[in-house]
Each structure stands twice: as C-alpha cells, then as structure tokens.
Design an enzyme around this catalytic site. Structure first.
Site, PDB file in Angstrom:
ATOM      1  N   LYS A  49      12.211 -45.865 -19.748  1.00 45.91           N
ATOM      2  CA  LYS A  49      11.949 -46.463 -18.430  1.00 45.91           C
ATOM      3  C   LYS A  49      10.499 -46.206 -18.023  1.00 45.91           C
ATOM      4  CE  LYS A  49      16.749 -46.006 -17.022  1.00 45.91           C
ATOM      5  NZ  LYS A  49      17.759 -45.158 -16.381  1.00 45.91           N
ATOM      6  N   GLN A  92      18.720 -40.264 -12.366  1.00 44.05           N
ATOM      7  CA  GLN A  92      19.323 -40.502 -13.675  1.00 44.05           C
ATOM      8  C   GLN A  92      20.735 -39.905 -13.720  1.00 44.05           C
ATOM      9  OE1 GLN A  92      17.930 -42.329 -16.284  1.00 44.05           O
ATOM     10  NE2 GLN A  92      19.929 -42.067 -17.230  1.00 44.05           N
ATOM     11  N   ASP A 115      18.463 -48.577  -8.484  1.00 42.63           N
ATOM     12  CA  ASP A 115      19.672 -48.823  -9.283  1.00 42.63           C
ATOM     13  C   ASP A 115      20.729 -49.612  -8.509  1.00 42.63           C
ATOM     14  OD1 ASP A 115      19.321 -47.953 -11.874  1.00 42.63           O
ATOM     15  OD2 ASP A 115      19.770 -45.863 -11.408  1.00 42.63           O
TER      16      ASP A 115
END
Ligand code: NAD
Length: 278
Positions: A49, A92, A115
C-alpha cells in the site's frame, strides 16, 4: 479459451487517471497507516500500500505499535482526526485480540475512513448515498466496469458474507441493479447457486472451493481468496474452472491489485469529502 481478467492492467490504467487528478490538487494528500502486532501477511500488505501510494504522490506515514491498549489507540486516532495534514487513515486488520476492533474503526472520522468500514460509511452505502466504499468491493465493481462486464440485470452469486468483503459487495452490486445471492458457510447446496449465476464472486479463503462441476460455461468468476500453499499464492477457485468458464480473475494479479488501488482512490475521495464540508 478462458479470458483472464487482469487486475494489474486495470489498476495501471485507472492509476494514470488518478495520478493526473491528484497532481491538480495544491495540498499534499497523506495516508496514515496504523498497525499493531506482528502479523506477517499484514506487513506485506502495508508495504504494498505504501509503495502504491508513493507512485501517485500520496505521502504515507506508518505508525506501528508492538503493543497498545484500545484507549491509547483511540487517543491517537482522535488526534489524527483533528490534524488537517492527514487526509486518510487506515487501520490494518486484523488487530490483536486485546484491542476492540469495533471501537477503533468507529473512532476514525468517516471522512478520513479510507477503508469505508465505519458504521457511518456502511450506512451511507446501504442507503446509496455518497461516502467511502470498502476497498475490495469498490475494486471489484471498478474491475467489472473496466472489463465492460455489465452488472445490471445479472445474477451474481457471492460466496462469503464478511463485513470486509461479502456484505459491502452485495450492497454495492444491488446499488448497481444486479440480482444478488449471498452464500456463506451455512448455505445448503452451494452448487445450485453457483450453477445459475452469471457472475460468481468467491471470498472465502478455501482453495479449491469452486470447481468445474459448480460452474457453467458462460460464468464469469471473480476470485477474491488469497491462500498460501507450499509458499505459492492461489485463490478459492480450482484451476480446472479456468478451462470451463467464460472469464476469471487470476490469483495473484486479479482482485488484489484493485483492492490496493482503491486505497489510493479512496484517499482522494476522503479529500473531496473533507473539502465539501468546508
Ligand atoms: P472471513 O473469514 O471474514 O469470511 C469468510 C466467509 O466465508 C464467511 O462469511 C463464511 O461464512 C464463508 N465460508 C466459510 N466456509 C465456507 C464454505 N465452505 N462455503 C461457503 N462459504 C463459506 O474472510 P474475508 O476477510 O472476507 O476474506 C475472504 C478471503 O478473501 C480470504 O482468503 C482473504 O485473504 C481474501 N481477501 C482478499 C482480498 C483481496 O484484495 N484479494 C481482500 C480481502 C480478503
């Protein structure tokens, strides 16, 4: 011969356009990634990422903690929410068991929630309002659209009902007028649902779950699964389906690159949401 739907090709094309749009913005876009513990797969995903963000000039800051409490992490996220130099925040997953994942995710300002997992963004998705859409679901929609695969009126069978992939994907596809069947571990006779589908999207994490007996020749398979067998990465669809179905996303090189691309794309969406409110 079966068509391979390349997520790499799609990502590269979409990235060119995204990069141009980011260049036009005066402010520096930044993503803050938070990780806790020592999950090996997470380390690889984060590295990826960060590399992809840098390729479109999004600055990445990585905050890693070996150990931290829910309360301390909440304080850190609240500070990031207030910091105008932070465009987006990514926690994460999975987090270690001592941390309350739900509290942590919902501490993130929904306008920085790259997200798209906060309750506010999920509610917006359910009511088809503008918000941040979870990266894998958005990546699959973008991949289908880029590949000129019509979604409207299609029978789509999704296997896997997680909050991360299956559920937001089902709603995203409904919002695009697909007829959606959502299967899971308690579904009886999976084959009935896969055989009748125009598009099968499998997100389970079980290699070989979908085999050639379960698919029809005109079926398109989107394989989300990531499994490691003897050091090699494979999806949830058995290789035998490749010969039988119409098109399939390879693993690796299918949905994975699209999921990472959407982190970049959603960072721009976060920027736009924050601007809209000012
Ligand atoms: P999860 O474990 O949270 O959910 C798995 C789902 O599969 C559950 O809803 C469960 O009901 C269902 N399931 C389990 N066994 C089943 C069976 N025999 N038949 C039908 N359904 C069954 O997993 P997740 O986070 O949704 O991830 C699923 C897979 O996708 C994993 O392999 C993960 O690594 C991968 N993944 C890939 C990407 C990507 O970008 N390619 C992104 C996220 C997740």
């Amino acid at each position: 011969m079966t068509n391979l739907i390349s997520g790499i090709k799609c990502r590269d094309e979409l990235k060119k356009n995204l990069s141009k749009r980011i260049k036009k913005i005066k402010e520096k876009l930044t993503l803050t990634v938070i990780s806790v513990g020592d999950d090996e797969a997470s380390k690889i995903y984060i590295k990826n990422k960060i590399k992809e963000c840098q390729s479109v000039n999004i600055e990445c800051n990585h905050l890693h903690f070996e150990n931290i409490t829910t309360n301390k992490l909440v304080k850190i996220i609240k500070k990031l929410n207030k910091d105008s130099s932070v465009t987006s925040i990514l926690v994460q997953l999975p987090l270690p068991k001592n941390i309350d994942e739900n509290i942590i995710i919902n501490t993130i300002d929904y306008k920085k929630d790259v997200d798209g997992l906060t309750d506010i963004n999920i509610a917006k998705l359910y009511s088809n309002k503008k918000g941040i859409i979870p990266c894998t679901a958005k990546g699959i929609i973008d991949l289908l659209e880029f590949s000129k695969i019509n979604i409207e009126e299609k029978n789509v069978t999704i296997i896997g009902r997680s909050n991360l992939v299956g559920k937001p994907l089902a709603v995203s596809l409904l919002n695009k007028n697909a007829t959606v069947t959502l299967c899971h571990s308690k579904t009886k006779n999976l084959k009935i649902h896969t055989k009748s589908a125009d598009i099968i999207i499998v997100a389970v994490g079980k290699p070989g779950l979908i085999n050639q007996k379960m698919v029809s020749k005109d079926t398109i398979i989107i394989d989300v699964g990531i499994n490691r067998i003897n050091g090699k990465i494979c999806g949830d669809a058995d290789k035998s389906v490749y010969k039988k179905c119409k098109a399939v996303t390879p693993v690796p090189g299918g949905v994975g690159p699209m999921t990472v691309y959407e982190v970049l794309s959603n960072t721009l969406e976060c920027y736009k949401l924050q601007k809209d409110k000012k």
